[in-house]
Design a protein around this motif. Sequence first.
Motif, PDB file in Angstrom:
ATOM      1  N   SER A  75       7.835  -5.109   1.139  1.00 40.99           N
ATOM      2  CA  SER A  75       6.793  -4.773   2.090  1.00 40.99           C
ATOM      3  C   SER A  75       5.481  -4.414   1.387  1.00 40.99           C
ATOM      4  CB  SER A  75       7.232  -3.592   2.956  1.00 40.99           C
ATOM      5  OG  SER A  75       7.446  -2.457   2.159  1.00 40.99           O
ATOM      6  N   ASP A  76       5.482  -4.381   0.061  1.00 37.87           N
ATOM      7  CA  ASP A  76       4.305  -3.997  -0.715  1.00 37.87           C
ATOM      8  C   ASP A  76       3.885  -2.564  -0.408  1.00 37.87           C
ATOM      9  OD1 ASP A  76       0.835  -4.959  -1.060  1.00 37.87           O
ATOM     10  OD2 ASP A  76       2.275  -4.342  -2.571  1.00 37.87           O
ATOM     11  N   GLN A  77       4.786  -1.807   0.138  1.00 37.01           N
ATOM     12  CA  GLN A  77       4.449  -0.442   0.463  1.00 37.01           C
ATOM     13  C   GLN A  77       5.702   0.424   0.535  1.00 37.01           C
ATOM     14  OE1 GLN A  77       2.032  -0.524   3.953  1.00 37.01           O
ATOM     15  NE2 GLN A  77       0.455   0.706   3.001  1.00 37.01           N
ATOM     16  N   SER A  78       5.556   1.655   0.110  1.00 36.93           N
ATOM     17  CA  SER A  78       6.647   2.600   0.249  1.00 36.93           C
ATOM     18  C   SER A  78       6.348   3.515   1.442  1.00 36.93           C
ATOM     19  CB  SER A  78       6.760   3.438  -1.019  1.00 36.93           C
ATOM     20  OG  SER A  78       5.524   4.090  -1.287  1.00 36.93           O
ATOM     21  N   LEU A 131      -1.866   5.471  -6.568  1.00 35.28           N
ATOM     22  CA  LEU A 131      -1.963   4.091  -6.080  1.00 35.28           C
ATOM     23  C   LEU A 131      -0.883   3.203  -6.672  1.00 35.28           C
ATOM     24  CD1 LEU A 131      -5.789   3.305  -5.991  1.00 35.28           C
ATOM     25  CD2 LEU A 131      -4.220   3.494  -4.061  1.00 35.28           C
ATOM     26  N   ARG A 134       2.054   2.620  -4.622  1.00 36.49           N
ATOM     27  CA  ARG A 134       1.899   1.889  -3.366  1.00 36.49           C
ATOM     28  C   ARG A 134       2.115   2.785  -2.144  1.00 36.49           C
ATOM     29  NH1 ARG A 134       0.084  -0.900  -7.211  1.00 36.49           N
ATOM     30  NH2 ARG A 134       0.348  -3.119  -7.282  1.00 36.49           N
ATOM     31  N   VAL A 135       1.461   3.939  -2.197  1.00 35.41           N
ATOM     32  CA  VAL A 135       1.594   4.895  -1.108  1.00 35.41           C
ATOM     33  C   VAL A 135       0.918   4.383   0.156  1.00 35.41           C
ATOM     34  CG1 VAL A 135       1.761   6.875  -2.628  1.00 35.41           C
ATOM     35  CG2 VAL A 135      -0.476   6.085  -1.849  1.00 35.41           C
ATOM     36  N   ILE A 149     -13.373   5.659  -6.316  1.00 31.08           N
ATOM     37  CA  ILE A 149     -11.910   5.611  -6.187  1.00 31.08           C
ATOM     38  C   ILE A 149     -11.509   5.543  -4.713  1.00 31.08           C
ATOM     39  CG2 ILE A 149     -11.529   8.127  -6.197  1.00 31.08           C
ATOM     40  CD1 ILE A 149      -9.320   5.499  -7.922  1.00 31.08           C
ATOM     41  N   GLU A 152     -11.790   2.041  -3.677  1.00 36.98           N
ATOM     42  CA  GLU A 152     -10.667   1.257  -4.170  1.00 36.98           C
ATOM     43  C   GLU A 152      -9.451   1.449  -3.292  1.00 36.98           C
ATOM     44  OE1 GLU A 152      -9.906   1.401  -8.387  1.00 36.98           O
ATOM     45  OE2 GLU A 152      -7.766   1.066  -8.038  1.00 36.98           O
ATOM     46  N   ALA A 155      -9.910  -0.526  -0.195  1.00 38.65           N
ATOM     47  CA  ALA A 155      -9.744  -1.949  -0.482  1.00 38.65           C
ATOM     48  C   ALA A 155      -8.272  -2.325  -0.524  1.00 38.65           C
ATOM     49  CB  ALA A 155     -10.419  -2.307  -1.802  1.00 38.65           C
ATOM     50  N   ASN A 156      -7.435  -1.373  -0.923  1.00 40.06           N
ATOM     51  CA  ASN A 156      -6.005  -1.614  -0.997  1.00 40.06           C
ATOM     52  C   ASN A 156      -5.275  -1.204   0.283  1.00 40.06           C
ATOM     53  OD1 ASN A 156      -5.638  -2.771  -3.615  1.00 40.06           O
ATOM     54  ND2 ASN A 156      -6.180  -0.787  -4.487  1.00 40.06           N
ATOM     55  N   GLY A 157      -6.042  -0.853   1.306  1.00 39.47           N
ATOM     56  CA  GLY A 157      -5.404  -0.489   2.568  1.00 39.47           C
ATOM     57  C   GLY A 157      -4.788   0.887   2.568  1.00 39.47           C
ATOM     58  N   VAL A 158      -5.224   1.752   1.678  1.00 36.20           N
ATOM     59  CA  VAL A 158      -4.677   3.110   1.600  1.00 36.20           C
ATOM     60  C   VAL A 158      -5.709   4.094   2.134  1.00 36.20           C
ATOM     61  CG1 VAL A 158      -3.806   4.904   0.068  1.00 36.20           C
ATOM     62  CG2 VAL A 158      -3.267   2.503  -0.393  1.00 36.20           C
TER      63      VAL A 158
ATOM     64  N   ARG B  18      -1.767  -9.507   1.762  1.00 39.76           N
ATOM     65  CA  ARG B  18      -1.150  -8.314   1.201  1.00 39.76           C
ATOM     66  C   ARG B  18      -2.267  -7.426   0.709  1.00 39.76           C
ATOM     67  NH1 ARG B  18       4.358  -8.778   0.802  1.00 39.76           N
ATOM     68  NH2 ARG B  18       4.586  -7.160  -0.749  1.00 39.76           N
ATOM     69  N   ASN B  19      -1.968  -6.120   0.691  1.00 36.97           N
ATOM     70  CA  ASN B  19      -3.026  -5.175   0.389  1.00 36.97           C
ATOM     71  C   ASN B  19      -3.402  -5.093  -1.076  1.00 36.97           C
ATOM     72  OD1 ASN B  19      -3.538  -4.263   2.997  1.00 36.97           O
ATOM     73  ND2 ASN B  19      -1.756  -2.914   2.941  1.00 36.97           N
ATOM     74  N   PHE B  20      -2.389  -5.037  -1.929  1.00 35.88           N
ATOM     75  CA  PHE B  20      -2.663  -4.691  -3.308  1.00 35.88           C
ATOM     76  C   PHE B  20      -2.859  -5.920  -4.194  1.00 35.88           C
ATOM     77  CE2 PHE B  20      -2.157  -0.125  -3.593  1.00 35.88           C
ATOM     78  CZ  PHE B  20      -1.509   0.189  -2.424  1.00 35.88           C
ATOM     79  N   LEU B  69       6.653   0.504  -8.469  1.00 36.94           N
ATOM     80  CA  LEU B  69       7.913   0.225  -7.784  1.00 36.94           C
ATOM     81  C   LEU B  69       8.588  -0.970  -8.450  1.00 36.94           C
ATOM     82  CD1 LEU B  69       6.576   0.625  -4.121  1.00 36.94           C
ATOM     83  CD2 LEU B  69       7.535   2.372  -5.618  1.00 36.94           C
TER      84      LEU B  69
END
Lengths: 349, 349
Positions: A75-78, A131, A134-135, A149, A152, A155-158, B18-20, B69
Motif C-alpha cells: 500500500s506504500d503506507q503503514s 518519512l 512511510r507514515v 521539509i 516535502e 509532496a509525499n502525501g503526508v 503512488r505518493n513516495f 519498510l
Amino acid sequence: MVASSDREDQLKRDRATRNFVTAEDVARLAGVSRSAVSRTFTPGASVSADVRHRVQEAARTLGYRVNRLARSLISDQSNLVGVVGANLSMPFMARQLDELSRALLKRGLQCLLLNAAEAEQGVAPLIELILEFRVRAIVVMSGSPPSSIIDECMANGVRVILVNRQDTDTEADTIISDDLGGARIAAERLLQAGCRRIGVVGSGARTPTQIRRRVAFTDCIEEAGIKPAVWASGETAYETGMAAAKGLLGSHDLDGVFCVTDLLALGFLDGAHGTGRRIPEDLSVIGFDDIPQSAWAPYRLTTVRQSMSDLTGSVLATIEREMHGKAISLVHEVLPVELVERATVRSST
Amino acid sequence: MVASSDREDQLKRDRATRNFVTAEDVARLAGVSRSAVSRTFTPGASVSADVRHRVQEAARTLGYRVNRLARSLISDQSNLVGVVGANLSMPFMARQLDELSRALLKRGLQCLLLNAAEAEQGVAPLIELILEFRVRAIVVMSGSPPSSIIDECMANGVRVILVNRQDTDTEADTIISDDLGGARIAAERLLQAGCRRIGVVGSGARTPTQIRRRVAFTDCIEEAGIKPAVWASGETAYETGMAAAKGLLGSHDLDGVFCVTDLLALGFLDGAHGTGRRIPEDLSVIGFDDIPQSAWAPYRLTTVRQSMSDLTGSVLATIEREMHGKAISLVHEVLPVELVERATVRSST
DNA sequence: GCAAGCTTTGCACACGTGTGCAAAGCTCCC
DNA sequence: GGGAGCTTTGCACACGTGTGCAAAGCTTGC
C-alpha cells in the motif's frame, strides 16, 4: 500424533535461519497455498470455512503474525503516525502525549514517537527519518519545522499537523488553543481584580506559544494604560517561576502576575510565599494550561484551561479525513479556552 | 533547463499514482541503474564518486527517502522497539518514557509507543500487534504479560524487557529497582526518627511494584514489633493520598507514614496539613520515586529515589547486547535505590 | 444429468529495497 | 601493449505479503 509432531519440528527447522514465521510456513503445515493463508488473514477475502480453519490452526500452532512491513509495502503506507515531542516529562506535554497516543491506538493507528529533546539541528532531521517509515501523518508537538521539509511531506502525501505552534508561512495543518483569547481573559481577570501593578512571567524559550501569550497579555494590559513588568529568561520550569518571583518581586511592588504556563506559575507562587506576600490578598497570580498540579492544595491556581481532549480530537479528525481520501484544504483550527477560577486571584474590587 | 524541467515533470507524473519517490525514479533521473541508487544509500557499498554525486543530486531534486519498510523486509527486522505503557501523564511514568525514548533515538532505534490505558484484555493483544511490526525488542512499563505471549516473543527472537514488574514464572528480562531495599530504608528511617505509630499508604492497584513495597515495608515494621495501619484503595493518584490522610489520620494517631509512591505522599501531606498536624514534628512522611514535584517548596518530601537513568541504561544495554548477537541468558537486574533526605521526616530521636 | 451462476483457488506478478555474482571497466606495473 | 588485480556495475533473485485473473470447484434449478 508422532508424524504430526515430526512434521511441525521439520517446519520449524526450515525457518531456523529467520526468526519470524511466514505465511509460507503456515501454508505448508495447513496443506494449502500461501495465497490461501493471505486470504485467511485479509478481511473480506474469499476463503472456504474448511481452509480458513486449517490455516488458523496452523497459524496458532506456529505462532504466525502477519508481517505489517511487507503488508505496508503493497500500500506504500503503514498505519504509523509520527509524533515529535520534547520535554515529555513536563506535565502539560506528558498529558498531551498520553491522550494522543491513546486516541491513535483506538483508531487503529500506531504511534511512532520521536523525542526531540536533543534535536540540535531542529526537528527537520527527525521528520526526514519519520518519512522513511512511510507514515500517514506527522504530529509536531515541539519544534518548528522549516517549510522545506513540510513541503516535502506534502509532496509525499503526508499531512503535517502542528499542535500549538503556528508558522503562517508553512503548508502544515495547525491546531492551536486560543492563546490570544486566553491572554485576554487573564488580563481582564487581573484588571477586574483591581490589579494595577502588573507583571508577566515567561521564560527564555522562544517558542511561538510562549511569545504569543506574553505579547498578547502585554498588549491587553497596555491598552489599560499600564506598562507590565516582564520576566523572560531561564527554562520553562518550576525553578524559573520561583526565580522570577524573587527577581520581579524584589524590584517591583506588583499586585498581579500572569505566568504563560502553569508550571511557571506554581514556581512563582512558591517564590512569592517566600517574600511574605499573601496570595491573593497582596498579589494575584494567574496561569495558563490547567495542569493537574494546579489543583493541588498548596496552589489552587486560577488559570486558563486549554482543553486537551479538544486538541487531541482535532488532531485525530484531521488525520482521519485525510485517510478517507477526502482531500481537504489546510486546517487552521483555534480551540476555545476558558477561565478556571480557583484561589489565586482576588475577587472583584 | 527547459528540457531538464520537462523531464523532471514527466518523472513526477510517472509516479503520480503512488505518493513516495522510489529508487527507480531516482535511477531514471540520474541515468543509472536502480542498483546504483541502492548502493549509494547503503553505507560501505561500492559506488563511484561520479555516480554517487549524480544519484544524490537526483534524490535531492525528487525528495527521495529510502523506504525503511522495504529495507526491513530484507533483514526480517526493523529498528523499532515496542514500548508499552499506561498512565503516561503520571510524573514517574512520564519521566521514564521521556528518558527511554530519548535514549532509544540516540542509539538509532525508533520507539513504537502503545498506550495501554484502555487495554481491557491486558497487554497481550498490544504485544501481538507489536510483533507484527517485527520489532527488535519490547519494553513493558505497565501491565503483566502472560507467559504465553512472552514465550512467543522469545520464539521469534524478540526480547521482552519488563521494567519494574517481576513475574518469576516468565522468560522475560526484568529490570527493577530495589523495592525491598527501598522499603527497608524507609522503615528504618521512620524507626530511627522515633516513629512508633506507623502507617503505610498504597492504592487499589494490584501492581507488583506497589504490593512489593507495601508488603516489604510492613514486614520490616512488624519485625520491630509494630503493627502498621494500612491504606490500600483508590487510584494511584494525588487525590488518593489526600483521602488516605483523612481516612488514616481520622482513626489513628500516627507519627510516621510510608507512601508507596511520591504522588500518593504529596496528596497525603496536603491531607495531613488539613488535620492540623505539623510535618515533621507531629508526623513524618516518606515516599518512593523522587518525582520532580517532591522537591517543590510546599512538599520537600523525604523519599527513596530510584534512578531513572540507571533503569534506562539497563534497558538499552540489554537491547544492544541482543542486537549485537551476543546471546545472553535472561537478565534479572535489581538496581540500587537511595534515601533522599529533605524535610518531611524528623531527625534522629 | 446438464447448464448457469457463484465461490474458491493457486499462479504469477507487484510492491521497494539489498545483495551475490558474473561481466565490464579501470588502474598500475612490467 | 598486455596482464594482473582491484573496483564498479547491472541483472536477477530474495524478502513476505496482497491481488488480478483464469481455471477449478461447488451449488442450484430445470
